[in-house]
Design an enzyme around this catalytic site. Structure first.
Site, PDB file in Angstrom:
ATOM      1  N   LYS A   1       0.852  -1.191   0.000  1.00  0.00           N
ATOM      2  CA  LYS A   1       0.000   0.000   0.000  1.00  0.00           C
ATOM      3  C   LYS A   1       0.890   1.244   0.000  1.00  0.00           C
ATOM      4  CE  LYS A   1      -1.841   3.050   2.561  1.00  0.00           C
ATOM      5  NZ  LYS A   1      -1.875   4.176   1.620  1.00  0.00           N
TER       6      LYS A   1
ATOM      7  N   GLU B   1      10.094   1.380  10.460  1.00  0.00           N
ATOM      8  CA  GLU B   1      11.066   2.461  10.261  1.00  0.00           C
ATOM      9  C   GLU B   1      10.294   3.766  10.383  1.00  0.00           C
ATOM     10  OE1 GLU B   1      13.995  -0.251   7.450  1.00  0.00           O
ATOM     11  OE2 GLU B   1      12.999   1.461   6.548  1.00  0.00           O
TER      12      GLU B   1
ATOM     13  N   CYS C   1      13.736  11.026   6.316  1.00  0.00           N
ATOM     14  CA  CYS C   1      13.692  10.585   7.710  1.00  0.00           C
ATOM     15  C   CYS C   1      15.053  10.736   8.379  1.00  0.00           C
ATOM     16  CB  CYS C   1      13.225   9.144   7.793  1.00  0.00           C
ATOM     17  SG  CYS C   1      14.232   8.030   6.808  1.00  0.00           S
TER      18      CYS C   1
ATOM     19  N   GLU D   1       9.488  16.240  15.120  1.00  0.00           N
ATOM     20  CA  GLU D   1       9.893  16.103  13.719  1.00  0.00           C
ATOM     21  C   GLU D   1       9.074  17.057  12.854  1.00  0.00           C
ATOM     22  OE1 GLU D   1       8.610  12.645  11.366  1.00  0.00           O
ATOM     23  OE2 GLU D   1      10.695  12.340  10.816  1.00  0.00           O
TER      24      GLU D   1
HETATM   25  P1  NDP Z   1       2.347   8.269   7.495  1.00  0.00           P
HETATM   26  O1  NDP Z   1       2.619   7.489   8.721  1.00  0.00           O
HETATM   27  O2  NDP Z   1       1.302   9.327   7.547  1.00  0.00           O
HETATM   28  O3  NDP Z   1       1.920   7.326   6.280  1.00  0.00           O
HETATM   29  C1  NDP Z   1       2.707   6.241   5.864  1.00  0.00           C
HETATM   30  C2  NDP Z   1       1.816   5.207   5.207  1.00  0.00           C
HETATM   31  O4  NDP Z   1       0.942   4.648   6.177  1.00  0.00           O
HETATM   32  C3  NDP Z   1       0.935   5.789   4.113  1.00  0.00           C
HETATM   33  O5  NDP Z   1       0.814   4.840   3.076  1.00  0.00           O
HETATM   34  C4  NDP Z   1      -0.383   5.990   4.845  1.00  0.00           C
HETATM   35  O6  NDP Z   1      -1.503   6.055   3.989  1.00  0.00           O
HETATM   36  C5  NDP Z   1      -0.403   4.764   5.718  1.00  0.00           C
HETATM   37  N1  NDP Z   1      -1.259   4.868   6.901  1.00  0.00           N
HETATM   38  C6  NDP Z   1      -1.646   5.983   7.560  1.00  0.00           C
HETATM   39  N2  NDP Z   1      -2.425   5.659   8.617  1.00  0.00           N
HETATM   40  C7  NDP Z   1      -2.546   4.298   8.624  1.00  0.00           C
HETATM   41  C8  NDP Z   1      -3.215   3.356   9.446  1.00  0.00           C
HETATM   42  N3  NDP Z   1      -3.929   3.739  10.529  1.00  0.00           N
HETATM   43  N4  NDP Z   1      -3.126   2.045   9.158  1.00  0.00           N
HETATM   44  C9  NDP Z   1      -2.393   1.621   8.092  1.00  0.00           C
HETATM   45  N5  NDP Z   1      -1.743   2.476   7.259  1.00  0.00           N
HETATM   46  C10 NDP Z   1      -1.802   3.790   7.528  1.00  0.00           C
HETATM   47  O7  NDP Z   1       3.765   8.868   7.032  1.00  0.00           O
HETATM   48  P2  NDP Z   1       4.039   9.904   5.852  1.00  0.00           P
HETATM   49  O8  NDP Z   1       3.531   9.306   4.587  1.00  0.00           O
HETATM   50  O9  NDP Z   1       3.573  11.233   6.282  1.00  0.00           O
HETATM   51  O10 NDP Z   1       5.635   9.870   5.776  1.00  0.00           O
HETATM   52  C11 NDP Z   1       6.473  10.688   6.531  1.00  0.00           C
HETATM   53  C12 NDP Z   1       6.945   9.966   7.774  1.00  0.00           C
HETATM   54  O11 NDP Z   1       7.685   8.808   7.401  1.00  0.00           O
HETATM   55  C13 NDP Z   1       7.907  10.787   8.608  1.00  0.00           C
HETATM   56  O12 NDP Z   1       7.589  10.661   9.966  1.00  0.00           O
HETATM   57  C14 NDP Z   1       9.260  10.150   8.337  1.00  0.00           C
HETATM   58  O13 NDP Z   1      10.202  10.342   9.350  1.00  0.00           O
HETATM   59  C15 NDP Z   1       8.881   8.720   8.168  1.00  0.00           C
HETATM   60  N6  NDP Z   1       9.916   8.000   7.428  1.00  0.00           N
HETATM   61  C16 NDP Z   1      10.752   7.143   8.120  1.00  0.00           C
HETATM   62  C17 NDP Z   1      11.795   6.509   7.459  1.00  0.00           C
HETATM   63  C18 NDP Z   1      12.713   5.569   8.188  1.00  0.00           C
HETATM   64  O14 NDP Z   1      13.417   4.817   7.528  1.00  0.00           O
HETATM   65  N7  NDP Z   1      12.751   5.571   9.502  1.00  0.00           N
HETATM   66  C19 NDP Z   1      12.042   6.735   6.046  1.00  0.00           C
HETATM   67  C20 NDP Z   1      11.124   7.660   5.436  1.00  0.00           C
HETATM   68  C21 NDP Z   1      10.101   8.252   6.116  1.00  0.00           C
HETATM   69  P3  NDP Z   1      -2.039   7.437   3.342  1.00  0.00           P
HETATM   70  O15 NDP Z   1      -1.022   8.507   3.667  1.00  0.00           O
HETATM   71  O16 NDP Z   1      -2.143   7.147   1.902  1.00  0.00           O
HETATM   72  O17 NDP Z   1      -3.341   7.721   3.999  1.00  0.00           O
END
Ligand code: NDP
Length: 443
Positions: free
Chosen positions: A136, A212, A246, A347
């Protein structure tokens, strides 16, 4: 969506499940080659979805998409499993050895900042280990996940091995997957809060997770550091991908004797960026969405309210031509923020950092580690002993010394604290994507 999970489950018992590792490796290597052959299509899709500059996507996102498959094809082909000759009570011997098996159907849930890179970082090892996946992608960036489906078909990947569902996360496609009992494990990259919500779902059925998550990563600059290299490095770690990384740096601690000089030079570097999404690294792209722009600008306002001196930036740049309408923010530096201000603790995920002076090694180790997160840190010093000493005292998953984002995909990657659970990369990924079975044979 139910069809995707059912197809993934059925494929485990189909031709895919019966393949030898060598046969799987051949297909996975072909995926890497096909991504490279269609690099222009992937580049166009990633740029269209994210708005990121072409130079970022062409140098980072797309090559890593291919490398993630090639590397894990190699890892699964070359990693041995353990075996022990065991003494038995009757004076004889037994042979203990381990076989690795796929875990089953893996849900891969990914964010929007490096869509293809972060998704393939999980799909690559999952398939190498013989699992099937339901991916997803973020609704902000769905295209490269769909394109990867075309690649899978082109190389002859059996039906049901790679599946994509589109839709939002909470209350929609993401939650459907995390609640589905036919999903055997969940690997997730995204925000810490989302990770917590997913963890609760994964508890039902005692399903494994790999997370992550977010970060609030410190850079520590000692007075003996080569300031030219520091500014070059921090210009990347703070501003690359418009700070939507990130691993990006949002807290900078600088030893007092070089504090003013560092701020002066970093300001010049920040001001040099122009808004735009071209192939030229002198340009800083837009943020992903209006919503994210609002969040980042909210922190820009909060920094001022928390007593920051805005050294440069702090708002929206003047736009003209193609950039008009993009969600741009200015590259921003603050001084004067308290270490415990919300801007220095939370963050932001934008092109900005607070710079704080320090006077001793012990003090800065305390400051750097005083965070809920623990993803990465960077240390800048020419003193070899100090570099090793301070690096080892950082409570993080990755610490870079005199560099940043220099990745070797064989190393363990992940975060501690609120930055994640587990490590992926190289053989470490095999720990998550396989179940091991110990077999004991009395000889
Ligand atoms: P989100 O947590 O908002 O979303 C990540 C994914 O999870 C999206 O596909 C989102 O869907 C989905 N999602 C959201 N809520 C749920 C739920 N309740 N159940 C299942 N899936 C869900 O992150 P962002 O997309 O905003 O990305 C930025 C974040 O990612 C930052 O915090 C960053 O630090 C972190 N990140 C960490 C990395 C690492 O390696 N540690 C690397 C890169 C980023 P949708 O948005 O389509 O609704």
């Amino acid at each position: 969506m139910a069809d995707a999970v059912a197809a993934a489950k059925a494929a485990l018992n189909g031709p895919w499940g019966k393949m030898t590792t060598a046969e799987r490796v051949k297909l996975i290597s072909a995926v890497a080659t096909e991504i490279e052959r269609r690099a222009d299509d992937f580049l166009a899709a990633e740029v269209a979805d994210t708005g990121k500059p072409r130079h970022v996507a062409s140098h980072i996102d797309i090559p890593r998409g291919a490398a993630n498959f090639r590397m894990f094809a190699d890892v699964i082909s070359t990693t041995p499993t353990e075996s022990f000759a065991t003494a038995t009570p009757d004076g004889g011997q037994a042979l203990n050895y381990v076989v690795r098996k796929p875990k089953g159907v893996i849900a891969v849930i990914c964010p929007w900042n490096f869509p293809l890179l972060l998704m393939t970082w999980k799909v690559g090892p999952a398939l190498a280990c013989g699992n099937t996946v339901v991916v997803k992608p973020s609704e902000e960036t769905p295209r490269t996940a769909a394109l990867l489906g075309e690649v899978m078909n082109a190389v002859g990947m059996p039906e049901g091995v790679y599946n994509v569902v589109h839709g939002f996360g909470a209350g929609s496609a993401g939650e459907f997957l995390t609640s589905n009992p036919d999903i055997d494990a969940i690997t997730f990259t995204g925000e810490t809060g989302t990770g917590q919500a997913i963890m609760q779902k994964a508890a039902v059925g005692v399903r494994d997770i790999s997370f992550e998550l977010g970060g609030k990563n410190p850079a520590v600059v000692f007075a003996d550091a080569d300031l030219d290299k520091v500014v070059e490095g921090l210009s990347r770690s703070v501003f690359l991908n418009t700070g939507q990384v990130c691993l990006g740096t949002e807290r900078v601690y600088v030893e007092r004797p070089v504090f003013d000089e560092f701020v002066k030079r970093m300001t010049v570097a920040a001001k040099a960026f122009k808004p735009g999404a071209t192939g030229d690294p002198a340009y800083l792209g837009p943020l992903i969405s209006a919503e994210h722009q609002e969040k980042v600008l909210g922190y820009y306002a909060r920094a001022v309210a928390e007593g920051a001196t805005v050294v440069t930036g702090g708002g929206v740049p003047a736009l003209s031509g193609d950039e008009t309408g993009g969600f741009y923010v200015e590259p921003t530096l603050w001084t004067g923020l308290a270490h415990d201000s919300s801007v220095m603790r939370e963050e932001i995920f934008g092109p900005c950092c607070g710079v704080i002076p320090f006077d001793s090694e012990d003090e800065v180790i305390g400051l750097a580690n005083d965070t809920d997160y623990g993803l990465c840190a960077t240390i800048w010093t020419e003193n070899l002993s100090r570099a090793h000493r301070v690096a080892a005292s950082m409570q993080v998953g990755v610490c870079w010394v005199n560099c940043w984002f220099l990745r070797d995909l064989r190393t363990a990657f992940g975060g501690s604290g609120h930055s994640g659970i587990g490590r992926e990369g190289g053989v470490h990924s095999l720990e998550f994507y396989t179940e091991t079975e110990n077999i004991c044979v009395k000889l």
